[in-house]
Motif scaffolding. Structure first.
Motif, short mmCIF file in Angstrom:
data_model
loop_
_atom_site.label_atom_id
_atom_site.label_comp_id
_atom_site.label_asym_id
_atom_site.label_seq_id
_atom_site.Cartn_x
_atom_site.Cartn_y
_atom_site.Cartn_z
N GLN A 1 11.95 17.87 2.18
CA GLN A 1 10.53 18.26 2.17
C GLN A 1 9.72 17.37 3.10
O GLN A 1 9.77 16.15 3.00
CB GLN A 1 9.98 18.15 0.75
CG GLN A 1 8.51 18.55 0.64
CD GLN A 1 8.01 18.47 -0.79
OE1 GLN A 1 8.66 17.91 -1.66
NE2 GLN A 1 6.84 19.04 -1.05
N PRO A 2 8.94 17.96 4.02
CA PRO A 2 8.09 17.14 4.89
C PRO A 2 7.03 16.41 4.06
O PRO A 2 6.39 17.02 3.18
CB PRO A 2 7.44 18.17 5.83
CG PRO A 2 8.30 19.39 5.73
CD PRO A 2 8.85 19.40 4.34
N VAL A 3 6.85 15.13 4.31
CA VAL A 3 5.87 14.33 3.58
C VAL A 3 5.22 13.33 4.52
O VAL A 3 5.71 13.05 5.61
CB VAL A 3 6.53 13.56 2.40
CG1 VAL A 3 7.06 14.51 1.34
CG2 VAL A 3 7.64 12.64 2.92
N VAL A 4 4.09 12.78 4.04
CA VAL A 4 3.47 11.62 4.68
C VAL A 4 3.78 10.41 3.80
O VAL A 4 3.64 10.47 2.58
CB VAL A 4 1.95 11.80 4.82
CG1 VAL A 4 1.28 10.48 5.19
CG2 VAL A 4 1.64 12.85 5.87
N ILE A 5 4.25 9.34 4.42
CA ILE A 5 4.61 8.12 3.70
C ILE A 5 3.73 6.99 4.19
O ILE A 5 3.47 6.87 5.39
CB ILE A 5 6.08 7.72 3.94
CG1 ILE A 5 7.00 8.92 3.79
CG2 ILE A 5 6.50 6.58 3.01
CD1 ILE A 5 7.38 9.55 5.10
N MET A 6 3.26 6.15 3.27
CA MET A 6 2.52 4.97 3.68
C MET A 6 2.65 3.90 2.60
O MET A 6 2.92 4.22 1.43
CB MET A 6 1.04 5.29 3.94
CG MET A 6 0.29 5.77 2.72
SD MET A 6 -1.43 6.18 3.13
CE MET A 6 -2.07 6.61 1.51
N GLY A 7 2.48 2.67 2.98
CA GLY A 7 2.56 1.61 1.98
C GLY A 7 2.47 0.23 2.59
O GLY A 7 2.46 0.06 3.82
N HIS A 8 2.41 -0.75 1.71
CA HIS A 8 2.35 -2.15 2.14
C HIS A 8 3.76 -2.65 2.47
O HIS A 8 4.70 -2.35 1.75
CB HIS A 8 1.78 -3.04 1.03
CG HIS A 8 0.40 -2.65 0.59
ND1 HIS A 8 0.18 -1.88 -0.52
CD2 HIS A 8 -0.82 -2.94 1.11
CE1 HIS A 8 -1.12 -1.70 -0.68
NE2 HIS A 8 -1.76 -2.33 0.29
N GLU A 9 3.86 -3.40 3.53
CA GLU A 9 5.11 -4.05 3.89
C GLU A 9 4.87 -5.56 3.99
O GLU A 9 4.03 -6.00 4.77
CB GLU A 9 5.64 -3.50 5.22
CG GLU A 9 6.85 -4.24 5.76
CD GLU A 9 8.02 -4.28 4.77
OE1 GLU A 9 8.62 -5.36 4.63
OE2 GLU A 9 8.32 -3.25 4.15
N LYS A 10 5.61 -6.34 3.20
CA LYS A 10 5.42 -7.79 3.18
C LYS A 10 6.28 -8.51 4.21
O LYS A 10 5.95 -9.62 4.64
CB LYS A 10 5.75 -8.34 1.79
CG LYS A 10 4.69 -8.05 0.73
CD LYS A 10 5.05 -8.73 -0.59
CE LYS A 10 3.91 -8.63 -1.60
NZ LYS A 10 4.25 -9.29 -2.88
N GLY A 11 7.41 -7.91 4.59
CA GLY A 11 8.34 -8.59 5.47
C GLY A 11 9.40 -9.31 4.67
O GLY A 11 9.22 -9.62 3.49
#
Length: 317
Positions: A107-117
């Protein structure tokens, strides 16, 4: 070498013994299969027992564990054909928030979020997951794209809070957080947010005001860190453990108050003990949640989200 928390020391001692005996057995010194099996079983039992009775401060430490799966791990494990989209079209690109397009189980989606490393260089690149205004304006741009094309949004929250630096304040940090929160609340597309580690203050809710808010078993979600609360209440940051006990920041308390909708079980020993299993388990839950939301119209999605957040504070106290 694995990173062990203070309360994991007994587990660390047993695993060190297992490594020592394994090396001795492999070198031909002795056949120790039975002893090793017994030690492994004992370690597993101890791990399960330890993690079944964690206190709020211990859960806070687990939520901040450096080996816990991060956004990039969830993208690599759950999303196919990921295309990162950068920049807020106003100032620049903030890598504390990473987002883009991809396919989640077809399913096509938009993904986003915090990345700490995960190491020194990547932590500096991602500013330890503490976003600046351009990060939140990027999240608004991604949500507007999702709305335009009718794509579900998956957000992953893991931040100590928004970046409090002078430059961020000069560029409108509070306004950017408010705009991102507003966009979440008015988004005419399905949205599922997951607290995967530490959910800190407005920096977290700016991308977590979703139709469904999930939280991993040992994650935390709070208006301020325990250290910050202790500093304000008692002028003593060393009393963070006491603050954590009183703040009700763990998953069961948050579920009871209606702040989160569902707890996602972690592997025995926490998400950091088996990243692949954690990613697989969360993927199954996300698929269920998106399927349930797929039957709702844009108007129903907005109305459900509004009612969900209005209800917080009316029950569970």
């Amino acid at each position: 070498m694995r990173h062990y928390l203070e309360f994991e020391r007994p587990i660390a001692d047993l695993e060190a013994k297992i490594e020592e005996l394994s090396a001795l057995s492999e070198s031909g010194g002795a056949k120790l299969d039975k002893e090793l099996d017994a030690l492994r079983q004992r370690t597993e039992v101890l791990r399960r027992e330890t993690y079944s009775v964690l206190e709020p401060w211990q859960k806070t430490q687990v939520a901040r564990h450096p080996e816990r799966p991060h956004l990039v791990d969830y993208i690599n494990g759950l999303i196919e054909d990921f295309v990162e989209l950068r920049g807020d079209r106003k100032f620049g690109d903030d890598q504390a928030i990473v987002g883009g397009l991809g396919r989640f189980r077809g399913q096509p989606v938009v993904i986003m979020g915090h990345e700490k490393g995960h190491d020194t260089n990547s932590r500096l690149k991602h500013n330890f997951g503490m976003a600046r205004p351009e990060g939140y304006r990027k999240s608004v741009r991604l949500m507007e794209m999702a709305e335009q094309f009718g794509l579900p949004v998956l957000s992953f929250v893991d931040t100590a809070g928004a970046y409090p630096g002078l430059g961020a304040e000069e560029r409108g940090q509070a306004e950017a957080i408010a705009r991102s929160t507003e966009k979440c609340l008015t988004l005419r597309a399905p949205m599922v947010a997951t607290i995967t580690g530490e959910g800190g203050s407005g920096g977290a809710i700016a991308i977590a005001a979703a139709n469904r808010v999930l939280i991993l078993e040992h994650s935390i979600y709070s208006v301020i860190s325990p250290e910050g609360a202790a500093s304000i209440l008692w002028k003593d940051g060393a009393r963070a453990k006491e603050a954590a006990d009183r703040m009700k920041i763990t998953a069961p308390d948050l579920l009871k108050m209606g702040i989160v909708d569902r707890i996602v079980e972690e592997p025995a020993g926490g998400a950091h003990s088996d990243k692949e299993a954690m990613i697989h388990m969360l993927g199954g839950v996300l698929e269920e949640e998106l399927r349930a939301l797929s039957f709702m119209t844009p108007d129903q999605l907005v109305a459900q989200r509004a009612e969900r957040f209005y209800e917080i504070g009316r029950k569970g106290f």
